[in-house]
Design an enzyme around this catalytic site. Structure first.
Site, mmCIF file in Angstrom:
data_model
loop_
_atom_site.group_PDB
_atom_site.id
_atom_site.type_symbol
_atom_site.label_atom_id
_atom_site.label_comp_id
_atom_site.label_asym_id
_atom_site.label_seq_id
_atom_site.Cartn_x
_atom_site.Cartn_y
_atom_site.Cartn_z
ATOM 1 N N LEU A 102 43.502 -49.066 -32.339
ATOM 2 C CA LEU A 102 44.582 -48.860 -31.361
ATOM 3 C C LEU A 102 45.216 -50.179 -30.912
ATOM 4 O O LEU A 102 44.555 -51.202 -30.831
ATOM 5 C CB LEU A 102 44.024 -48.112 -30.143
ATOM 6 C CG LEU A 102 43.392 -46.752 -30.470
ATOM 7 C CD1 LEU A 102 42.899 -46.083 -29.179
ATOM 8 C CD2 LEU A 102 44.346 -45.823 -31.210
ATOM 9 N N HIS A 103 46.512 -50.111 -30.631
ATOM 10 C CA HIS A 103 47.269 -51.284 -30.169
ATOM 11 C C HIS A 103 48.216 -50.838 -29.056
ATOM 12 O O HIS A 103 48.164 -49.681 -28.603
ATOM 13 C CB HIS A 103 48.021 -51.914 -31.344
ATOM 14 C CG HIS A 103 48.834 -50.936 -32.135
ATOM 15 N ND1 HIS A 103 49.970 -50.325 -31.634
ATOM 16 C CD2 HIS A 103 48.663 -50.432 -33.393
ATOM 17 C CE1 HIS A 103 50.478 -49.529 -32.539
ATOM 18 N NE2 HIS A 103 49.695 -49.548 -33.625
ATOM 19 N N GLY A 134 51.232 -49.999 -29.000
ATOM 20 C CA GLY A 134 52.082 -48.832 -29.282
ATOM 21 C C GLY A 134 51.357 -47.546 -28.923
ATOM 22 O O GLY A 134 51.911 -46.647 -28.271
ATOM 23 N N HIS A 135 50.078 -47.472 -29.338
ATOM 24 C CA HIS A 135 49.279 -46.290 -28.977
ATOM 25 C C HIS A 135 49.122 -46.192 -27.463
ATOM 26 O O HIS A 135 49.198 -45.103 -26.887
ATOM 27 C CB HIS A 135 47.888 -46.361 -29.618
ATOM 28 C CG HIS A 135 47.899 -46.353 -31.117
ATOM 29 N ND1 HIS A 135 47.481 -47.430 -31.865
ATOM 30 C CD2 HIS A 135 48.281 -45.406 -31.998
ATOM 31 C CE1 HIS A 135 47.590 -47.143 -33.154
ATOM 32 N NE2 HIS A 135 48.071 -45.921 -33.265
ATOM 33 N N ARG A 148 48.219 -52.108 -39.134
ATOM 34 C CA ARG A 148 48.202 -52.873 -40.394
ATOM 35 C C ARG A 148 48.594 -54.338 -40.182
ATOM 36 O O ARG A 148 48.432 -55.143 -41.105
ATOM 37 C CB ARG A 148 49.103 -52.202 -41.427
ATOM 38 C CG ARG A 148 48.548 -50.865 -41.903
ATOM 39 C CD ARG A 148 49.356 -50.262 -43.027
ATOM 40 N NE ARG A 148 48.653 -49.177 -43.691
ATOM 41 C CZ ARG A 148 48.877 -47.877 -43.460
ATOM 42 N NH1 ARG A 148 49.791 -47.501 -42.598
ATOM 43 N NH2 ARG A 148 48.178 -46.959 -44.116
ATOM 44 N N GLN A 164 46.488 -38.493 -46.600
ATOM 45 C CA GLN A 164 47.813 -39.113 -46.526
ATOM 46 C C GLN A 164 47.851 -40.491 -47.199
ATOM 47 O O GLN A 164 48.844 -41.191 -47.112
ATOM 48 C CB GLN A 164 48.309 -39.185 -45.084
ATOM 49 C CG GLN A 164 47.567 -40.134 -44.173
ATOM 50 C CD GLN A 164 48.033 -39.996 -42.730
ATOM 51 O OE1 GLN A 164 47.719 -39.041 -42.044
ATOM 52 N NE2 GLN A 164 48.800 -40.968 -42.264
ATOM 53 N N SER A 185 51.525 -52.500 -35.159
ATOM 54 C CA SER A 185 50.974 -51.620 -36.198
ATOM 55 C C SER A 185 49.526 -52.010 -36.421
ATOM 56 O O SER A 185 49.184 -53.205 -36.370
ATOM 57 C CB SER A 185 51.766 -51.815 -37.506
ATOM 58 O OG SER A 185 51.039 -51.280 -38.588
ATOM 59 N N GLN A 225 58.305 -39.693 -40.304
ATOM 60 C CA GLN A 225 57.162 -38.843 -39.958
ATOM 61 C C GLN A 225 57.507 -37.929 -38.775
ATOM 62 O O GLN A 225 57.264 -36.711 -38.819
ATOM 63 C CB GLN A 225 55.966 -39.727 -39.610
ATOM 64 C CG GLN A 225 54.826 -39.008 -38.922
ATOM 65 C CD GLN A 225 53.598 -39.877 -38.747
ATOM 66 O OE1 GLN A 225 52.877 -40.115 -39.702
ATOM 67 N NE2 GLN A 225 53.323 -40.343 -37.538
HETATM 68 O O1 PAF Z 1 50.987 -42.017 -37.479
HETATM 69 C C1 PAF Z 1 49.760 -41.914 -37.702
HETATM 70 O O2 PAF Z 1 48.933 -42.690 -37.230
HETATM 71 C C2 PAF Z 1 49.277 -40.809 -38.624
HETATM 72 O O3 PAF Z 1 50.192 -40.558 -39.644
HETATM 73 C C3 PAF Z 1 48.938 -39.514 -37.881
HETATM 74 C C4 PAF Z 1 50.170 -38.917 -37.207
HETATM 75 C C5 PAF Z 1 47.862 -39.788 -36.838
HETATM 76 C C6 PAF Z 1 48.394 -38.469 -38.863
HETATM 77 O O4 PAF Z 1 47.251 -38.918 -39.504
#
Ligand code: PAF
Length: 287
Positions: free
Chosen positions: A37-38, A40-41, A191, A65, A189, A157
């Site tokens: 988590l960062h 943004g979350h 990443r 995914q 992000s 998304q």
């Molecule tokens: O945006 C994300 O972190 C992922 O795509 C999500 C929505 C949690 C689904 O795995």
């Protein structure tokens, strides 16, 4: 100030706990995440807490995914830190299913959408959005939230999730929250952790390029090809940034913009910086 957070690991215990919240008349918000988590979350959780009585944050690195050769194996995992951060934010429930709980033996259903899943990120990540929609629909069914919160950074998304919810009559409201940025403009992000210091510095070119393109458009250039040529040359000054796509699209349909670029149009970029694939976007405004 840290408060207590309840961690659920099976669908049965999650449902029992959330049924009790609903029986007490509390509204439920869901923040789906893959952890690490960062800020943004944190902003999604804060927004959820401002709109709902109870917030559930899910942490699940969804294998469906990720495509072959992508970063499923190396995706950052820091569960204890994440749970601590969520408690500090005041989030009441964390939903951490195992892969076996999410996709038990014999699992075989996948959500497929006849929409813009094969453009932008869908070109290099052909199976990505099917996997995202499948897990998000499962999360909606497991949690049963009134509202679910997603970030604007993942524009495609969020758009596809809205279409799925509309098409399948899922009783949830989708809230899309602004991208949270580092001081130099890089979109936050999970990443970003993959970046070396030099890559990290050059990664800020993504947002700077979006800004430069918007400036050129505001100065009167409305031809999409010329704007993109300009933006590609701009990003070319950061040699560690390798563009995957840089496109101007209709924000509602993601169709390629034909005719003059106009206010509201979506400029979306994805680029490889070292081993990280980063995305960003902005909708053009007159300023
Ligand atoms: O945006 C994300 O972190 C992922 O795509 C999500 C929505 C949690 C689904 O795995």
């Amino acid at each position: 100030m840290s408060s207590s957070v309840v961690v659920s690991q099976t669908v049965a215990e999650l449902r029992a706990r959330l049924d009790a919240e609903r029986s007490a008349g509390r509204t439920i918000g869901l923040v789906p995440t893959m952890g690490a988590l960062h800020g943004g979350h944190a902003s999604l959780v804060a927004r959820a807490l401002s709109m709902c009585d109870v917030v559930v944050t899910s942490i699940f690195v969804n294998p469906r995914q990720f495509g072959p050769g992508e970063d499923l194996g190396s995706y950052p995992k820091m569960l204890d830190d994440d749970i601590g951060a969520l408690a500090d934010l005041g989030c009441q429930h964390v939903w951490i299913p195992s892969t076996g709980e999410m996709y038990p033996e014999g699992y075989g259903t996948r959500v497929e959408l006849d929409g813009p899943t094969d453009v932008l990120c869908g070109v290099t990540r052909a199976t990505h959005f099917g996997g995202v929609l499948t897990v998000v629909l499962k999360l909606f069914n497991q949690v049963g939230p009134e509202v679910a919160f997603f970030g604007q950074k993942d524009y495609q998304q969020a758009l596809l999730i809205r279409l799925m919810v509309r098409d399948l009559d899922v009783p949830v409201r989708i809230e899309v929250c602004p991208t949270v940025r580092e001081p130099d403009g890089l979109a936050m992000s999970s990443r970003n952790r993959y970046l070396s210091p030099e890559e990290r510095e050059q990664a800020a070119a993504l947002n700077r390029t979006l800004g430069a393109l918007e400036e050129a458009w505001r100065a009167g250039e409305t031809d999409a090809a010329r704007l993109m040529g300009f933006a590609r040359a701009f990003i070319g000054r950061s040699p560690l940034v390798r563009i995957d796509y840089l496109e101007i699209r209709d924000p509602a349909t993601l169709a390629v913009r034909d005719g003059p670029v106009r206010a509201g149009d979506l400029v979306a970029v994805a680029a490889f910086v070292g081993s990280a694939r980063l995305i960003d976007n902005r909708q053009l405004t007159d300023g």
